[in-house]
Design an enzyme around this catalytic site. Sequence first.
Site, PDB file in Angstrom:
ATOM      1  CD  GLU B  47      -1.703  -2.383   1.615  1.00 57.94           C
ATOM      2  OE1 GLU B  47      -0.497  -2.606   1.903  1.00 57.94           O
ATOM      3  OE2 GLU B  47      -2.603  -3.249   1.732  1.00 57.94           O
ATOM      4  CG  PHE B 109      -9.122 -10.095  11.832  1.00 58.57           C
ATOM      5  CD1 PHE B 109      -7.843 -10.540  12.160  1.00 58.57           C
ATOM      6  CD2 PHE B 109      -9.496 -10.080  10.504  1.00 58.57           C
ATOM      7  CE1 PHE B 109      -6.961 -10.957  11.182  1.00 58.57           C
ATOM      8  CE2 PHE B 109      -8.620 -10.506   9.511  1.00 58.57           C
ATOM      9  CZ  PHE B 109      -7.348 -10.942   9.852  1.00 58.57           C
ATOM     10  CD  GLN B 110      -6.918  -7.816   8.148  1.00 59.33           C
ATOM     11  OE1 GLN B 110      -7.866  -7.547   7.424  1.00 59.33           O
ATOM     12  NE2 GLN B 110      -5.777  -8.314   7.707  1.00 59.33           N
ATOM     13  CE  LYS B 159     -16.999  -6.619   4.226  1.00 61.04           C
ATOM     14  NZ  LYS B 159     -16.318  -7.907   4.348  1.00 61.04           N
ATOM     15  CG  MET B 465      23.084  10.835   1.929  1.00 64.84           C
ATOM     16  SD  MET B 465      24.223  11.971   1.110  1.00 64.84           S
ATOM     17  CE  MET B 465      23.149  12.708  -0.112  1.00 64.84           C
TER      18      MET B 465
HETATM   19  C1  LIG Z   1      12.949   4.786   4.532  1.00 64.36           C
HETATM   20  C2  LIG Z   1      14.280   5.397   4.797  1.00 64.36           C
HETATM   21  N1  LIG Z   1      15.159   4.776   5.623  1.00 64.36           N
HETATM   22  C3  LIG Z   1      16.359   5.317   5.873  1.00 64.36           C
HETATM   23  C4  LIG Z   1      16.728   6.493   5.303  1.00 64.36           C
HETATM   24  C5  LIG Z   1      18.092   7.111   5.602  1.00 64.36           C
HETATM   25  N2  LIG Z   1      18.893   7.210   4.382  1.00 64.36           N
HETATM   26  C6  LIG Z   1      19.005   8.347   3.653  1.00 64.36           C
HETATM   27  S1  LIG Z   1      19.927   8.163   2.287  1.00 64.36           S
HETATM   28  C7  LIG Z   1      20.261   6.554   2.657  1.00 64.36           C
HETATM   29  C8  LIG Z   1      21.118   5.710   1.766  1.00 64.36           C
HETATM   30  C9  LIG Z   1      20.488   5.515   0.448  1.00 64.36           C
HETATM   31  O1  LIG Z   1      21.184   4.514  -0.249  1.00 64.36           O
HETATM   32  P1  LIG Z   1      20.902   4.217  -1.750  1.00 64.36           P
HETATM   33  O2  LIG Z   1      19.431   4.181  -1.995  1.00 64.36           O
HETATM   34  O3  LIG Z   1      21.671   3.028  -2.146  1.00 64.36           O
HETATM   35  O4  LIG Z   1      21.396   5.518  -2.484  1.00 64.36           O
HETATM   36  P2  LIG Z   1      22.869   6.143  -2.576  1.00 64.36           P
HETATM   37  O5  LIG Z   1      22.991   7.128  -1.463  1.00 64.36           O
HETATM   38  O6  LIG Z   1      23.841   5.037  -2.460  1.00 64.36           O
HETATM   39  O7  LIG Z   1      22.867   6.806  -3.911  1.00 64.36           O
HETATM   40  C10 LIG Z   1      19.642   6.181   3.842  1.00 64.36           C
HETATM   41  C11 LIG Z   1      19.746   4.859   4.472  1.00 64.36           C
HETATM   42  C12 LIG Z   1      15.778   7.134   4.473  1.00 64.36           C
HETATM   43  N3  LIG Z   1      16.016   8.304   3.888  1.00 64.36           N
HETATM   44  N4  LIG Z   1      14.584   6.554   4.220  1.00 64.36           N
END
Ligand SMILES: Cc1ncc(C[n+]2csc(CCOP(=O)(O)OP(=O)(O)O)c2C)c(N)n1
Lengths: 175, 560
Positions: B47, B109-110, B159, B465
């Site tokens: 979702e 439930f749910q 529902k 990042m």
């Molecule tokens: C749902 C979620 N979890 C954690 C983060 C923290 N976060 C920001 S950038 C990043 C790394 C992203 O890695 P990737 O998608 O491989 O992209 P890259 O930076 O390597 O280009 C993380 C873990 C986030 N922004 N969103």
Amino acid sequence: MRHIVSVLVEDHPRVLTRITALFARRGFNIESLAVGRTHQPGTSRIAFVVRGDDHTIEQVEKQLNRLVEVLKVTDHTEPHIERELALVKVHVAGLEERLEIREIAAAYRARTVDVARRALTFEVTGEPSKVESFIEQLRPYGLLETMRTGAVAMSRGVKALKPREKEAVREKEAV
Amino acid sequence: MNGAQALLQALIQEGVEHVFGHPGGAIMPVYDALYDAPIQHYLVRHEQAAAHAAAAYHRVSGRVGVCLATSGPGALNLVTGLADALMDSSAVVAITGNVPRALIGTDAFQEADVTGATMPVTKHNYLVTRADDLPRIVKEAFYIARTGRPGPVLIDIPKDVQLEAFTGAFPERVHLPGYRPTEEGHPRQIEKALAALEEAERPVLMVGGGARHAHAEIRAFAERTGIPVIPTLHGLGAFPGTHPQCLGMPGMHGTVAANRAVQYCDLILGIGLRFDDRVTGRLERFAPHARTIIHVDIDPAEVGKLVPTHIPVVGDAKQVTAELAAGARPLRLEGWWRTIRAWQEQYPLRIPERPYLQTPEVIRAFWEATGGEAIVTSGVGQHQMFVTQHYPFNKPRAWVTSGGLGTMGFGLPAAIGAQVARPDALVIDFDGDGSFQMTLQELATLVKYDLPVKVVILNNGFLGMVRQWQELFHARRYSEVYLADSNPDFAKLAAAYGIPGVRVERREDLAKGVDAVLGTDGPVVAEFRVHHEEGVFPMIPAGGSAEDMIVEDPREEVKA
Ligand SMILES: Cc1ncc(C[n+]2csc(CCOP(=O)(O)OP(=O)(O)O)c2C)c(N)n1
């Protein structure tokens, strides 16, 4: 600075939750909160006391105004009437104390609403500072219970908290 | 007619043609009604994706995006998507089923308190208690979602309400006494803004996502005045990225010229942006020489929220900018432009010369091969920032990314929403190997509806990042960011879904890879193996200001 803010809202379920959740989320600290229906069916009025600088109060007002069910918000800075009601139950040790307490109550125009051998319960109304001071006066005798409603407020004169004048909104094309 | 059928009728009256969702017990009457309705439903596999797709649908088309979910787990899976839509002002209407009225509050439930749970992540929400209220609520929900500052609105329908006999009416108008967005800017404030502009010597125009529908007006205003333009993350495309007056993005990974211009300007005219901390850095040190800040926004609560505003203009960006453009005169900014040009020359966005394939090269290759004609979505991370730096968006509504919430996994679902909204457009999702894996199950949605989305995974084998921050601020202690040891073979993964895969590992194969992606008719999953330890620069460390900018990669030599 202490502010008292009145909010006119549509009387829907969860409106109060929306408002308190908004305060919590935005880190606004509420000192007191009073809610009740108005004479206009379908609307309620909330008064709350909040402390903060002008920026905080402006934010409080703006965030409240974003809520769909909020009809009007006023920060009472103009001359206004402010009242609070409290029930105060105090311990009575003996006859001498009883007389003293009654004297204090009379000075505050507090009504006796319950009498017992070892306790007196008063109802006091007035500006929150008066309620505060009454409670402080009784503290040395041993406070058993206190319940305050929180402040309610209204502007003086003919001015009234009314929904903003609005027309039913005509459908507009999106984009 | 029952409540569910009335709901569908109301959606049709709102002009809804596409919805994204996932069924379940508590929303079954709606799915039953959908079976006969002239509305195309897109079955997603989670979702969260439905909510992101709906948000992207709005962002590229301007039409309200709609998503559906069942009670409890289904509805709660929408939460991240709704929060994302709220932060980035996407008009979404979410419809959720709930347990029958009699079971509400019994831990059935749910069951979940979905109106409670989504209160902080929606613009408004409803719990419907009578079928007869449905058309009114739907009308209000769409109106609230798309007017003023756009945002998500949720309608939770027990529902039994969906099954209840409907005897109500379909209203023509909405009556919301507490909701009246101001669209026209105050003429007096607009006059003041114009007067302040004429006095400014070093003005800048900052535009955000709230200006994306005002691109023609922004351009007219910018070209008449000659003012430097700085689009924020969501403002990219609201003004052409290759226009000589465009300085690029400000903020944490913004260009040196944009950040210096903000640092030394004496006036900021901000339109449809909210001065996010990723844009301003340390607030006390933001734009220290700006004597005048003019802030145009449709949401009064944004004006003056973070940055003290001297001339607030509450109104719609399109209307206000049109009026500004009509009243504006050419400004004499030769000296200011000389300064800016010098910064641009000294600090262009460079791709360092390195022996291996780098993310910006891949992004630029796609930009060149497509002539910038694609709609682009992204995940969150370095790759996202590289897109903002190296892909100059010239058109509005061509860039859909998660800014406010920064939701990894946004890219693929957003690409689905974008492709549904614009079936003829080329849609590219630039994704990270980490981000992609958060919603990769939506490859199934691409297959099911033959959506020709091009998924371009910039695989650096890291949560890049986070790795970059660990490198700079945590002494290269790479705690739990390594992915390469357990990443799937992305081409094989795509193949398992019946989608062709492309893999490029060397710079020499870049052009061929790009051609292979663009030359494939249907969906493609392409993996570009980029270097493990790339860094995004320039960078202003969190909590810093433009003065603390790290302009180039501080590492002398990066091992190949
Ligand atoms: C749902 C979620 N979890 C954690 C983060 C923290 N976060 C920001 S950038 C990043 C790394 C992203 O890695 P990737 O998608 O491989 O992209 P890259 O930076 O390597 O280009 C993380 C873990 C986030 N922004 N969103």
